[in-house]
Design a protein around this motif. Structure first.
Motif, PDB file in Angstrom:
ATOM      1  N   GLY A  10       0.826  -1.204   0.000  1.00 51.81           N
ATOM      2  CA  GLY A  10       0.000   0.000   0.000  1.00 51.81           C
ATOM      3  C   GLY A  10       0.851   1.241   0.000  1.00 51.81           C
ATOM      4  O   GLY A  10       2.069   1.186  -0.187  1.00 51.81           O
ATOM      5  N   LEU A  11       0.192   2.363   0.216  1.00 53.93           N
ATOM      6  CA  LEU A  11       0.853   3.659   0.292  1.00 53.93           C
ATOM      7  C   LEU A  11       1.053   4.009   1.764  1.00 53.93           C
ATOM      8  O   LEU A  11       0.098   3.964   2.549  1.00 53.93           O
ATOM      9  CB  LEU A  11      -0.003   4.725  -0.389  1.00 53.93           C
ATOM     10  CG  LEU A  11       0.455   6.177  -0.248  1.00 53.93           C
ATOM     11  CD1 LEU A  11       1.814   6.372  -0.900  1.00 53.93           C
ATOM     12  CD2 LEU A  11      -0.590   7.111  -0.849  1.00 53.93           C
ATOM     13  N   GLN A  13       3.475   6.643   4.572  1.00 51.79           N
ATOM     14  CA  GLN A  13       4.376   7.780   4.714  1.00 51.79           C
ATOM     15  C   GLN A  13       5.745   7.306   5.210  1.00 51.79           C
ATOM     16  O   GLN A  13       5.857   6.256   5.860  1.00 51.79           O
ATOM     17  CB  GLN A  13       3.799   8.785   5.699  1.00 51.79           C
ATOM     18  CG  GLN A  13       2.547   9.475   5.205  1.00 51.79           C
ATOM     19  CD  GLN A  13       2.089  10.569   6.150  1.00 51.79           C
ATOM     20  OE1 GLN A  13       2.481  10.626   7.312  1.00 51.79           O
ATOM     21  NE2 GLN A  13       1.241  11.464   5.645  1.00 51.79           N
ATOM     22  N   THR A  90      10.338   1.861  -1.854  1.00 48.22           N
ATOM     23  CA  THR A  90       9.267   1.777  -2.839  1.00 48.22           C
ATOM     24  C   THR A  90       9.631   0.773  -3.928  1.00 48.22           C
ATOM     25  O   THR A  90      10.684   0.869  -4.558  1.00 48.22           O
ATOM     26  CB  THR A  90       9.003   3.154  -3.467  1.00 48.22           C
ATOM     27  OG1 THR A  90       8.529   4.040  -2.447  1.00 48.22           O
ATOM     28  CG2 THR A  90       7.970   3.064  -4.583  1.00 48.22           C
ATOM     29  N   GLN A 110       2.477  -3.984  -4.384  1.00 43.47           N
ATOM     30  CA  GLN A 110       3.156  -2.691  -4.518  1.00 43.47           C
ATOM     31  C   GLN A 110       3.273  -2.016  -3.153  1.00 43.47           C
ATOM     32  O   GLN A 110       2.280  -1.879  -2.434  1.00 43.47           O
ATOM     33  CB  GLN A 110       2.372  -1.787  -5.475  1.00 43.47           C
ATOM     34  CG  GLN A 110       2.904  -0.369  -5.582  1.00 43.47           C
ATOM     35  CD  GLN A 110       4.215  -0.291  -6.323  1.00 43.47           C
ATOM     36  OE1 GLN A 110       4.372  -0.856  -7.404  1.00 43.47           O
ATOM     37  NE2 GLN A 110       5.183   0.435  -5.749  1.00 43.47           N
ATOM     38  N   THR A 112       4.519   1.629  -1.712  1.00 45.80           N
ATOM     39  CA  THR A 112       4.901   2.985  -2.072  1.00 45.80           C
ATOM     40  C   THR A 112       5.084   3.788  -0.799  1.00 45.80           C
ATOM     41  O   THR A 112       4.163   3.886   0.018  1.00 45.80           O
ATOM     42  CB  THR A 112       3.843   3.646  -2.955  1.00 45.80           C
ATOM     43  OG1 THR A 112       3.636   2.852  -4.136  1.00 45.80           O
ATOM     44  CG2 THR A 112       4.273   5.051  -3.366  1.00 45.80           C
ATOM     45  N   SER A 114       5.799   7.408   0.476  1.00 52.09           N
ATOM     46  CA  SER A 114       5.792   8.793   0.006  1.00 52.09           C
ATOM     47  C   SER A 114       4.976   9.646   0.946  1.00 52.09           C
ATOM     48  O   SER A 114       3.983   9.193   1.520  1.00 52.09           O
ATOM     49  CB  SER A 114       5.206   8.853  -1.404  1.00 52.09           C
ATOM     50  OG  SER A 114       5.076  10.197  -1.834  1.00 52.09           O
TER      51      SER A 114
END
Length: 115
Positions: A10-11, A13, A90, A110, A112, A114
């Motif tokens: 996932g995305l 921080q 990432t 995936q 990531t 960011s």
């Protein structure tokens, strides 16, 4: 055909955490060292961490102290606990046996990192 099903990406921080899971074909899981690999577009797929059948774990220097690999033999599942994530982490993460990996790979998951 050997099957691997990765999940948990996932995305997140920078500084965050994720736990990846991979359920593998039971025919190979119980007798092989399993590993997590990652791949960035345009680059080769590289091993991140691996764990033997008896639980001996290895991690590459870039993730040592931040990533922990584990396995649940009864569930044919290998995990990757990732903490203190950095943008350089990432990538698409895959599991497979080690060494060497089978030619057949799962779809990956995936990750990531960011803000």
């Amino acid at each position: 055909q050997v099957q691997f099903v990765e999940s948990g990406g996932g995305l997140v921080q920078p500084g965050g955490s994720l736990r990846l899971s991979c359920e593998a074909d039971g025919r190979i899981f119980s007798t092989n060292t399993m590993a997590w690999y990652r791949q960035v577009p345009g680059e080769t797929r590289n091993r991140v961490a691996s764990i033997s059948v008896d639980g001996s774990a290895y991690a590459v220097d870039s993730v040592k102290g931040r990533f922990t690999i584990s396995r649940h033999n009864a569930k044919n599942t290998v995990y990757l606990q990732m903490t203190s994530l950095k943008p350089d982490d990432t990538a698409v993460y895959y599991c497979n046996k080690f060494p060497p990996p089978f030619d057949s790979w799962g779809q990956g998951t995936q990750v990531t990192v960011s803000s």
